[in-house]
Motif scaffolding. Structure first.
Motif, PDB file in Angstrom:
ATOM      1  N   PRO A  23       0.829  -1.215   0.000  1.00 17.76           N
ATOM      2  CA  PRO A  23       0.000   0.000   0.000  1.00 17.76           C
ATOM      3  C   PRO A  23       0.859   1.258   0.000  1.00 17.76           C
ATOM      4  O   PRO A  23       1.924   1.299   0.627  1.00 17.76           O
ATOM      5  CB  PRO A  23      -0.816  -0.127   1.292  1.00 17.76           C
ATOM      6  N   THR A  26      -2.948   5.171   3.392  1.00 19.92           N
ATOM      7  CA  THR A  26      -4.035   4.634   4.206  1.00 19.92           C
ATOM      8  C   THR A  26      -5.153   5.659   4.258  1.00 19.92           C
ATOM      9  O   THR A  26      -4.891   6.868   4.303  1.00 19.92           O
ATOM     10  CB  THR A  26      -3.541   4.347   5.639  1.00 19.92           C
ATOM     11  N   GLN A  45     -17.044   4.731   8.049  1.00 25.05           N
ATOM     12  CA  GLN A  45     -17.156   3.931   6.827  1.00 25.05           C
ATOM     13  C   GLN A  45     -18.254   4.533   5.960  1.00 25.05           C
ATOM     14  O   GLN A  45     -19.115   5.274   6.447  1.00 25.05           O
ATOM     15  CB  GLN A  45     -17.488   2.475   7.129  1.00 25.05           C
ATOM     16  N   LYS A 230      -6.835   0.846  -5.696  1.00 15.40           N
ATOM     17  CA  LYS A 230      -7.700  -0.158  -5.082  1.00 15.40           C
ATOM     18  C   LYS A 230      -7.825   0.168  -3.587  1.00 15.40           C
ATOM     19  O   LYS A 230      -6.812   0.363  -2.907  1.00 15.40           O
ATOM     20  CB  LYS A 230      -7.097  -1.548  -5.267  1.00 15.40           C
ATOM     21  N   ILE A 231      -9.065   0.216  -3.102  1.00 15.19           N
ATOM     22  CA  ILE A 231      -9.337   0.387  -1.676  1.00 15.19           C
ATOM     23  C   ILE A 231     -10.375  -0.654  -1.292  1.00 15.19           C
ATOM     24  O   ILE A 231     -11.492  -0.660  -1.845  1.00 15.19           O
ATOM     25  CB  ILE A 231      -9.865   1.795  -1.343  1.00 15.19           C
ATOM     26  N   ASN A 232     -10.030  -1.548  -0.388  1.00 18.92           N
ATOM     27  CA  ASN A 232     -10.939  -2.606   0.064  1.00 18.92           C
ATOM     28  C   ASN A 232     -11.577  -3.350  -1.116  1.00 18.92           C
ATOM     29  O   ASN A 232     -12.800  -3.512  -1.196  1.00 18.92           O
ATOM     30  CB  ASN A 232     -12.027  -2.033   0.982  1.00 18.92           C
ATOM     31  N   LYS A 233     -10.749  -3.784  -2.045  1.00 20.88           N
ATOM     32  CA  LYS A 233     -11.155  -4.568  -3.218  1.00 20.88           C
ATOM     33  C   LYS A 233     -12.017  -3.788  -4.215  1.00 20.88           C
ATOM     34  O   LYS A 233     -12.549  -4.363  -5.169  1.00 20.88           O
ATOM     35  CB  LYS A 233     -11.894  -5.849  -2.789  1.00 20.88           C
ATOM     36  N   ILE A 306     -15.954   1.338   1.946  1.00 18.07           N
ATOM     37  CA  ILE A 306     -14.579   1.606   2.354  1.00 18.07           C
ATOM     38  C   ILE A 306     -14.609   2.151   3.777  1.00 18.07           C
ATOM     39  O   ILE A 306     -15.591   2.773   4.200  1.00 18.07           O
ATOM     40  CB  ILE A 306     -13.835   2.550   1.389  1.00 18.07           C
ATOM     41  N   LYS A 307     -13.535   1.906   4.498  1.00 21.47           N
ATOM     42  CA  LYS A 307     -13.460   2.256   5.916  1.00 21.47           C
ATOM     43  C   LYS A 307     -12.198   3.065   6.195  1.00 21.47           C
ATOM     44  O   LYS A 307     -11.184   2.937   5.493  1.00 21.47           O
ATOM     45  CB  LYS A 307     -13.419   0.988   6.781  1.00 21.47           C
ATOM     46  N   ASP A 310      -8.394   1.675   5.837  1.00 24.35           N
ATOM     47  CA  ASP A 310      -8.164   0.811   4.680  1.00 24.35           C
ATOM     48  C   ASP A 310      -6.876   1.213   3.950  1.00 24.35           C
ATOM     49  O   ASP A 310      -6.632   2.407   3.748  1.00 24.35           O
ATOM     50  CB  ASP A 310      -9.331   0.896   3.691  1.00 24.35           C
ATOM     51  N   PRO A 311      -6.076   0.229   3.519  1.00 27.34           N
ATOM     52  CA  PRO A 311      -4.893   0.549   2.719  1.00 27.34           C
ATOM     53  C   PRO A 311      -5.277   0.943   1.293  1.00 27.34           C
ATOM     54  O   PRO A 311      -6.316   0.516   0.777  1.00 27.34           O
ATOM     55  CB  PRO A 311      -4.083  -0.754   2.734  1.00 27.34           C
TER      56      PRO A 311
END
Length: 326
Positions: A23, A26, A45, A230-233, A306-307, A310-311
């Protein structure tokens, strides 16, 4: 010196286009702005819909001609605070007739707007180039905002059942937004703000730039070059550097504009002349990157969250800011 420093960061960034196995940043904070140009809500989130974060720019204040009222014209919009039930940001939450948005401003009694009620439709509502119909939140809301501003205004809600506002196809074809200026998401970095504050006489907070996603841990202005992240897929595309208007000059705590800053300082090293020599807008200043989310095009909305914490992974990057759309 500031220009050279910014250029060195950009030229060393990500080696010109490969993906990042580790990553690069963050998610530091997430902010949703339920009413266009009013104060945002910082949330742990946020769920992603076909038009951006749920509840983001869902409402706007309209003048007698139906046009959006923003801080560009009414800086005191910065003083209007909005609250939603905390559970409203859970993925599957649905409002009941007992759920309200609460709106507050100095010198005004709180205003409650039901989140699940039928409203009359009004027509010829417009934001920039888009016009269409919207729900009118009624005479009580109209009186509240008209009293606060001293001008006739109404509160309207986007009518997503029958209206669609498409993003500019030159930058992001097929994506939608509600009452945002043009795109569903805006990302900035703490590093960019810190670099700006190092050279400002008086530091400013990030709320001057009103991002949806603030990240930390990357180089200043790294987000300029993020083509695909990409963040949380979830896959986000950087589609346009964010050209800034007068809103960053407005103190979001007082609603009082500064005559020149931070625009004057940004002009020295964040202008089109410096960043985008092949583009026409030489005097435009840029801070942040507009995004769209690939998964927002899909009908299946499960897990699109997303939270904070998250990376952030960079899958593709632009080789230079001059290559980045603006």
């Amino acid at each position: 010196m500031a220009m050279e420093k910014a250029a060195s960061f950009l030229s060393s960034l990500l080696g010109g286009g490969g993906g990042s196995p580790e990553p690069v940043a963050t998610v530091q904070s997430i902010t949703v702005y339920p009413i266009k140009s009013c104060r945002g809500i910082s949330v742990p989130q946020a769920s992603i819909t076909s038009t951006g974060f749920r509840w983001d720019r869902h409402w706007m204040v309209a003048n007698t001609k139906g046009r959006a009222v923003t801080q560009r014209v009414e800086p005191t919009l910065a003083l209007v605070q909005v609250e939603l039930p905390p559970e409203a940001f859970a993925e599957d939450w649905q409002p009941t007739p007992d759920d309200h948005m609460v709106i507050q401003a100095p010198g005004m009694e709180p205003l409650k707007i039901p989140l699940a009620s039928e409203c009359a439709t009004i027509y010829d509502v417009s934001v920039w180039e888009w016009s269409g119909s919207a729900y009118d939140e009624g005479p009580e809301a109209a009186e509240w905002f008209s009293t606060f501003f001293g001008n006739p205004t109404r509160l309207v809600r986007f009518k997503e059942e029958s209206e669609a506002r498409l993003t500019d196809p030159d930058y992001a074809r097929g994506y939608k937004t509600m009452f945002s200026d043009g795109f569903p998401f805006l990302i900035t970095s703490q590093g960019s703000l810190d670099a700006l504050n190092e050279i400002l006489k008086e530091p400013i907070p990030i709320n001057r730039f009103r991002p949806n996603i603030l990240v930390e841990g990357c180089h200043p202005y790294a987000e300029d070059l993020w083509k695909t992240i990409k963040i949380n897929k979830l896959t986000f595309r950087g589609v346009k550097l964010c050209g800034r208007c007068k809103v960053p000059t407005i103190n979001q705590e007082t609603g009082i504009p500064s005559p020149t800053e931070p625009t004057e300082t940004l002009q020295t090293y964040r202008s089109g002349e410096v960043l985008l020599p092949s583009h026409k807008k030489k005097r435009q200043v840029y801070f942040g990157q507009n995004l769209v989310c690939k998964e927002s095009l899909s009908a299946n909305g499960k897990g699109r969250i997303i939270k904070v914490g998250d990376p952030v992974y960079v899958l593709q990057s632009f080789s230079s800011t001059d290559e980045a759309p603006a």
